[in-house]
Scaffold this motif. Structure first.
Motif, PDB file in Angstrom:
ATOM      1  N   GLU A 161       0.808  -1.214   0.000  1.00  0.00           N
ATOM      2  CA  GLU A 161       0.000   0.000   0.000  1.00  0.00           C
ATOM      3  C   GLU A 161       0.846   1.272   0.000  1.00  0.00           C
ATOM      4  N   ARG A 162       2.151   1.165   0.202  1.00  0.00           N
ATOM      5  CA  ARG A 162       3.027   2.332   0.183  1.00  0.00           C
ATOM      6  C   ARG A 162       3.644   2.567  -1.190  1.00  0.00           C
ATOM      7  N   GLY A 163       3.742   1.539  -1.984  1.00  0.00           N
ATOM      8  CA  GLY A 163       4.346   1.667  -3.300  1.00  0.00           C
ATOM      9  C   GLY A 163       5.136   0.419  -3.656  1.00  0.00           C
ATOM     10  N   LEU A 164       6.214   0.580  -4.430  1.00  0.00           N
ATOM     11  CA  LEU A 164       7.067  -0.534  -4.844  1.00  0.00           C
ATOM     12  C   LEU A 164       8.185  -0.711  -3.814  1.00  0.00           C
ATOM     13  N   VAL A 165       8.272  -1.927  -3.270  1.00  0.00           N
ATOM     14  CA  VAL A 165       9.266  -2.238  -2.240  1.00  0.00           C
ATOM     15  C   VAL A 165      10.271  -3.216  -2.835  1.00  0.00           C
ATOM     16  N   GLY A 166      11.545  -2.843  -2.798  1.00  0.00           N
ATOM     17  CA  GLY A 166      12.626  -3.736  -3.206  1.00  0.00           C
ATOM     18  C   GLY A 166      13.415  -4.159  -1.978  1.00  0.00           C
ATOM     19  N   ALA A 167      13.324  -5.431  -1.599  1.00  0.00           N
ATOM     20  CA  ALA A 167      14.015  -5.950  -0.417  1.00  0.00           C
ATOM     21  C   ALA A 167      15.426  -6.382  -0.817  1.00  0.00           C
ATOM     22  N   ILE A 168      16.420  -5.664  -0.331  1.00  0.00           N
ATOM     23  CA  ILE A 168      17.820  -5.981  -0.587  1.00  0.00           C
ATOM     24  C   ILE A 168      18.330  -6.800   0.584  1.00  0.00           C
ATOM     25  N   VAL A 169      18.597  -8.078   0.355  1.00  0.00           N
ATOM     26  CA  VAL A 169      19.022  -8.963   1.433  1.00  0.00           C
ATOM     27  C   VAL A 169      20.407  -8.533   1.905  1.00  0.00           C
ATOM     28  N   ALA A 170      20.503  -8.193   3.177  1.00  0.00           N
ATOM     29  CA  ALA A 170      21.755  -7.652   3.722  1.00  0.00           C
ATOM     30  C   ALA A 170      22.601  -8.766   4.324  1.00  0.00           C
ATOM     31  N   ASP A 171      22.958  -9.745   3.503  1.00  0.00           N
ATOM     32  CA  ASP A 171      23.805 -10.823   4.015  1.00  0.00           C
ATOM     33  C   ASP A 171      25.266 -10.385   3.979  1.00  0.00           C
ATOM     34  N   ASP A 172      26.167 -11.363   4.187  1.00  0.00           N
ATOM     35  CA  ASP A 172      27.587 -11.011   4.257  1.00  0.00           C
ATOM     36  C   ASP A 172      28.129 -10.488   2.934  1.00  0.00           C
ATOM     37  N   VAL A 173      27.407 -10.706   1.817  1.00  0.00           N
ATOM     38  CA  VAL A 173      27.856 -10.176   0.536  1.00  0.00           C
ATOM     39  C   VAL A 173      27.543  -8.680   0.451  1.00  0.00           C
ATOM     40  N   PHE A 174      26.480  -8.235   1.108  1.00  0.00           N
ATOM     41  CA  PHE A 174      26.062  -6.834   1.067  1.00  0.00           C
ATOM     42  C   PHE A 174      26.669  -6.048   2.227  1.00  0.00           C
ATOM     43  N   PHE A 175      26.482  -6.533   3.447  1.00  0.00           N
ATOM     44  CA  PHE A 175      27.070  -5.932   4.642  1.00  0.00           C
ATOM     45  C   PHE A 175      27.805  -7.018   5.421  1.00  0.00           C
ATOM     46  N   ALA A 180      27.801  -1.579   9.087  1.00  0.00           N
ATOM     47  CA  ALA A 180      26.982  -0.818   8.144  1.00  0.00           C
ATOM     48  C   ALA A 180      27.766  -0.404   6.915  1.00  0.00           C
ATOM     49  N   ALA A 181      28.999  -0.919   6.765  1.00  0.00           N
ATOM     50  CA  ALA A 181      29.825  -0.578   5.599  1.00  0.00           C
ATOM     51  C   ALA A 181      29.421  -1.431   4.408  1.00  0.00           C
ATOM     52  N   LEU A 182      29.139  -0.792   3.268  1.00  0.00           N
ATOM     53  CA  LEU A 182      28.739  -1.511   2.064  1.00  0.00           C
ATOM     54  C   LEU A 182      29.925  -2.277   1.490  1.00  0.00           C
ATOM     55  N   ARG A 183      29.679  -3.520   1.104  1.00  0.00           N
ATOM     56  CA  ARG A 183      30.702  -4.300   0.426  1.00  0.00           C
ATOM     57  C   ARG A 183      30.576  -4.098  -1.089  1.00  0.00           C
ATOM     58  N   GLU A 184      31.448  -4.713  -1.835  1.00  0.00           N
ATOM     59  CA  GLU A 184      31.510  -4.468  -3.273  1.00  0.00           C
ATOM     60  C   GLU A 184      30.232  -4.874  -3.977  1.00  0.00           C
ATOM     61  N   THR A 185      29.664  -6.006  -3.605  1.00  0.00           N
ATOM     62  CA  THR A 185      28.419  -6.436  -4.251  1.00  0.00           C
ATOM     63  C   THR A 185      27.284  -5.468  -3.943  1.00  0.00           C
ATOM     64  N   GLY A 186      27.216  -4.993  -2.709  1.00  0.00           N
ATOM     65  CA  GLY A 186      26.181  -4.027  -2.358  1.00  0.00           C
ATOM     66  C   GLY A 186      26.299  -2.747  -3.148  1.00  0.00           C
ATOM     67  N   ARG A 187      27.519  -2.271  -3.326  1.00  0.00           N
ATOM     68  CA  ARG A 187      27.703  -1.057  -4.131  1.00  0.00           C
ATOM     69  C   ARG A 187      27.316  -1.301  -5.590  1.00  0.00           C
ATOM     70  N   ALA A 188      27.596  -2.490  -6.104  1.00  0.00           N
ATOM     71  CA  ALA A 188      27.235  -2.796  -7.487  1.00  0.00           C
ATOM     72  C   ALA A 188      25.720  -2.822  -7.671  1.00  0.00           C
ATOM     73  N   VAL A 189      24.998  -3.372  -6.689  1.00  0.00           N
ATOM     74  CA  VAL A 189      23.530  -3.401  -6.769  1.00  0.00           C
ATOM     75  C   VAL A 189      22.977  -1.985  -6.801  1.00  0.00           C
ATOM     76  N   LEU A 190      23.452  -1.126  -5.924  1.00  0.00           N
ATOM     77  CA  LEU A 190      22.948   0.255  -5.882  1.00  0.00           C
ATOM     78  C   LEU A 190      23.348   1.028  -7.128  1.00  0.00           C
ATOM     79  N   ASP A 191      24.548   0.782  -7.641  1.00  0.00           N
ATOM     80  CA  ASP A 191      24.968   1.467  -8.871  1.00  0.00           C
ATOM     81  C   ASP A 191      24.083   1.089 -10.048  1.00  0.00           C
ATOM     82  N   ALA A 192      23.623  -0.170 -10.084  1.00  0.00           N
ATOM     83  CA  ALA A 192      22.748  -0.600 -11.178  1.00  0.00           C
ATOM     84  C   ALA A 192      21.355   0.002 -11.064  1.00  0.00           C
ATOM     85  N   MET A 193      20.882   0.208  -9.841  1.00  0.00           N
ATOM     86  CA  MET A 193      19.527   0.728  -9.641  1.00  0.00           C
ATOM     87  C   MET A 193      19.460   2.244  -9.690  1.00  0.00           C
ATOM     88  N   ALA A 194      20.549   2.931  -9.406  1.00  0.00           N
ATOM     89  CA  ALA A 194      20.512   4.390  -9.257  1.00  0.00           C
ATOM     90  C   ALA A 194      20.010   5.130 -10.494  1.00  0.00           C
TER      91      ALA A 194
END
Length: 332
Positions: A161-175, A180-194
């Motif tokens: 009901e709020r809109g489109l929700v994208g759940a980014i799984v924050a496992d050891d590949v992301f954080f 709270a420091a982004l790892r390389e895979t997490g930065r790549a995901v955000l760079d693709a979506m930005a």
């Protein structure tokens, strides 16, 4: 002596004139009385004159005053209810309403209210379908951008009901754990979506979530601080990718909003996430219908299940019994 007598008579005569006067009543009060009667008569004449209202003359006076002050010809007059209506004519006496007339009016009003409510509900549902189409298109663009980088399985999308929700799984590949420091895979995901998020221009809310395990060691004393710091890290990275900072909000929910209940492996990994919410700008009644419209769209887009025909059963040809079979079955 005559002179003295004459002089004496003259003194007496003069004294008699001085002592004499008008012996009748004083009538000066008549002047005041006449003045009072005149004033009372004028008062009653004025009262009688203002008690007679000429509708046509009143309308002309109203229009003349309005034109004189440069305002509209409709001048509101405060006061009690009377015979004059707004257009200056004489109002007809109200007719008593019968019970049948009152019932018909109530039924008509109820029907109009129901039709208006139904029309409003239909228009809200149509607006929700259109909003779901827009969000689905945005999801397809995000999926395509992630797929091009080989990151299609890193984000799970759903419409709420709020809109489109994208759940980014924050496992050891992301954080890293408790970090709270982004790892390389997490930065790549955000760079693709930005780029897609920057072109959409809708408000974004980054929600940090953790699982139910307590934080042990590190910079953050509890899951509240850790979830908020992870959401802020995503906001900072998206800002560095060109997404406007005034469109984004970072929120930490800790372990209070899990996707999976319990403490099994799925709950521990799936609840540790950062939700990227593309907020809908529709009214509240439309946003409440978004999940229903999304389910309807998913059902209509799903391919029909293939009709599987039952497999034909092959019948074996009858086998004639040989003489040996008859012999085994028994014989003479």
């Amino acid at each position: 002596m005559s002179a003295g007598g004459a002089h004496g008579r003259g003194r007496r005569g003069g004294g008699g004139h001085d002592e004499g006067g008008h012996d009748g009543p004083d009538e000066r009060w008549l002047v005041s009385y006449a003045d009072m009667i005149t004033v009372l008569m004028a008062l009653f004449i004025v009262l009688f004159a203002i008690s007679q209202v000429d509708a046509q003359k009143f309308l002309q006076l109203k229009q003349g005053l309005a034109e004189g002050v440069g305002a509209s010809s409709s001048i509101p007059v405060d006061g009690g209810s009377g015979l004059l209506v707004s257009n200056g004519s004489i109002a007809a006496p109200a007719q008593p309403q019968t019970a049948v007339q009152a019932e018909s009016v109530d039924v008509s009003a109820a029907g109009q209210g129901a039709s208006s409510s139904a029309g409003g509900g239909a228009s809200a549902m149509q607006a929700a379908r259109e909003e779901v189409e827009r969000l689905d298109e945005l999801q397809r663009q995000l999926d395509a951008s992630l797929q091009s980088g080989g990151l299609g399985d890193r984000v799970d999308f759903r419409i709420t009901e709020r809109g489109l929700v994208g759940a980014i799984v924050a496992d050891d590949v992301f954080f890293e754990s408790s970090s709270a420091a982004l790892r390389e895979t997490g930065r790549a995901v955000l760079d693709a979506m930005a780029p897609v998020l920057d072109a959409d221009q809708h408000p974004l809310e980054l929600q940090g979530h953790t699982n139910s395990l307590p934080v042990r060691g590190g910079l953050y004393p509890s899951n509240w601080e850790l979830s908020a710091a992870r959401a802020a890290s995503v906001v900072r990275h998206l800002e560095s990718d060109g997404v406007a900072s005034d469109r984004m909000t970072a929120v930490g929910y800790g372990q209070t909003r899990p996707l999976y209940p319990g403490n099994d492996e799925q709950a521990l990994s799936g609840n540790r996430r950062v939700d990227l919410v593309v907020l809908s700008d529709q009214p509240a009644e439309v946003k409440a219908l978004l999940p229903e419209a999304a389910a309807e769209a998913a059902a209509s887009a799903a391919p029909p299940e293939p009709q599987v025909a039952p497999a034909a059963v092959a019948l074996a040809p009858p086998v004639e019994a040989s003489a040996a079979d008859h012999a085994d079955a028994g014989g003479h």
